[in-house]
Scaffold this motif. Structure first.
Motif, PDB file in Angstrom:
ATOM      1  N   ALA A  32       0.810  -1.226   0.000  1.00 23.86           N
ATOM      2  CA  ALA A  32       0.000   0.000   0.000  1.00 23.86           C
ATOM      3  C   ALA A  32       0.845   1.279   0.000  1.00 23.86           C
ATOM      4  O   ALA A  32       0.568   2.182  -0.790  1.00 23.86           O
ATOM      5  N   PRO A  33       1.889   1.375   0.826  1.00 17.19           N
ATOM      6  CA  PRO A  33       2.675   2.609   0.812  1.00 17.19           C
ATOM      7  C   PRO A  33       3.367   2.875  -0.529  1.00 17.19           C
ATOM      8  O   PRO A  33       3.474   4.024  -0.962  1.00 17.19           O
ATOM      9  N   VAL A  34       3.803   1.819  -1.199  1.00 14.72           N
ATOM     10  CA  VAL A  34       4.464   1.973  -2.498  1.00 14.72           C
ATOM     11  C   VAL A  34       3.469   2.498  -3.537  1.00 14.72           C
ATOM     12  O   VAL A  34       3.811   3.322  -4.382  1.00 14.72           O
ATOM     13  N   LEU A  35       2.222   2.031  -3.445  1.00 14.85           N
ATOM     14  CA  LEU A  35       1.197   2.419  -4.405  1.00 14.85           C
ATOM     15  C   LEU A  35       0.489   3.721  -4.031  1.00 14.85           C
ATOM     16  O   LEU A  35      -0.235   4.281  -4.842  1.00 14.85           O
ATOM     17  N   GLY A  36       0.660   4.159  -2.798  1.00 17.31           N
ATOM     18  CA  GLY A  36      -0.056   5.347  -2.349  1.00 17.31           C
ATOM     19  C   GLY A  36      -1.492   5.042  -1.971  1.00 17.31           C
ATOM     20  O   GLY A  36      -2.381   5.861  -2.161  1.00 17.31           O
ATOM     21  N   LEU A  37      -1.717   3.849  -1.413  1.00 17.72           N
ATOM     22  CA  LEU A  37      -3.052   3.446  -0.990  1.00 17.72           C
ATOM     23  C   LEU A  37      -3.181   3.533   0.524  1.00 17.72           C
ATOM     24  O   LEU A  37      -2.212   3.306   1.255  1.00 17.72           O
ATOM     25  N   PRO A  38      -4.394   3.815   1.007  1.00 19.44           N
ATOM     26  CA  PRO A  38      -4.632   3.737   2.446  1.00 19.44           C
ATOM     27  C   PRO A  38      -4.694   2.272   2.864  1.00 19.44           C
ATOM     28  O   PRO A  38      -4.674   1.370   2.012  1.00 19.44           O
ATOM     29  N   GLU A  39      -4.827   2.033   4.150  1.00 20.21           N
ATOM     30  CA  GLU A  39      -5.031   0.663   4.624  1.00 20.21           C
ATOM     31  C   GLU A  39      -6.371   0.168   4.087  1.00 20.21           C
ATOM     32  O   GLU A  39      -7.371   0.872   4.135  1.00 20.21           O
ATOM     33  N   LEU A  40      -6.359  -1.046   3.553  1.00 23.46           N
ATOM     34  CA  LEU A  40      -7.554  -1.632   2.946  1.00 23.46           C
ATOM     35  C   LEU A  40      -7.963  -2.896   3.689  1.00 23.46           C
ATOM     36  O   LEU A  40      -7.117  -3.562   4.305  1.00 23.46           O
ATOM     37  N   PRO A  41      -9.250  -3.256   3.611  1.00 21.54           N
ATOM     38  CA  PRO A  41      -9.672  -4.544   4.168  1.00 21.54           C
ATOM     39  C   PRO A  41      -8.972  -5.680   3.434  1.00 21.54           C
ATOM     40  O   PRO A  41      -8.505  -5.507   2.301  1.00 21.54           O
ATOM     41  N   VAL A  42      -8.931  -6.837   4.076  1.00 23.67           N
ATOM     42  CA  VAL A  42      -8.234  -7.997   3.535  1.00 23.67           C
ATOM     43  C   VAL A  42      -9.171  -9.198   3.544  1.00 23.67           C
ATOM     44  O   VAL A  42      -9.865  -9.437   4.523  1.00 23.67           O
TER      45      VAL A  42
END
Length: 124
Positions: A32-42
């Protein structure tokens, strides 16, 4: 390949994003940090993981169960026509099974296909 602009491109799609990866929660820490995403459900995977049956990926049945009849798009590098057929027969909602090349990652055409599927009026 993962690119920093993929996060904003994914967030711009009309989807609720969820990690459906064997990385599980580590996807939020490492990808997520590499892509610029927030924390997502799994999506939680069964343990032990079952083998491929009848050409259907071991994730397929669990994703359909997780979707609970809701429409969903699944992007993966290991899906096949067998997964698409199984989902079509077992899932009451709309589903897009979209294969990406693991060596290339998401490309512009993938984002175009995902956006078009989310809005059927755009593709017709």
């Amino acid at each position: 390949m993962a690119r920093a602009d993929h996060g904003p491109q994914l967030l711009a799609l009309p989807y609720d994003l969820v990690w459906a990866t064997t990385w599980t929660d580590e996807a939020n820490e490492w990808i997520a940090p590499v892509l610029g995403l927030p924390e997502l459900p799994v999506v939680d995977w069964p343990q032990p993981r079952s083998a491929v049956r009848d050409g259907v990926h071991w994730k397929t049945r669990r994703l359909v169960e997780w979707a609970g009849g809701r429409d969903f798009a699944w992007v993966d590098d290991e899906v096949s026509d067998a997964d698409t057929a199984w989902i079509g027969a077992a899932h009451p909602g709309r589903a897009l099974v979209h294969r990406v090349d693991a060596r290339l990652g998401l490309r512009d055409g993938d984002f175009t296909a995902l956006a078009a599927w989310a809005d059927p009026a755009r593709s017709g």
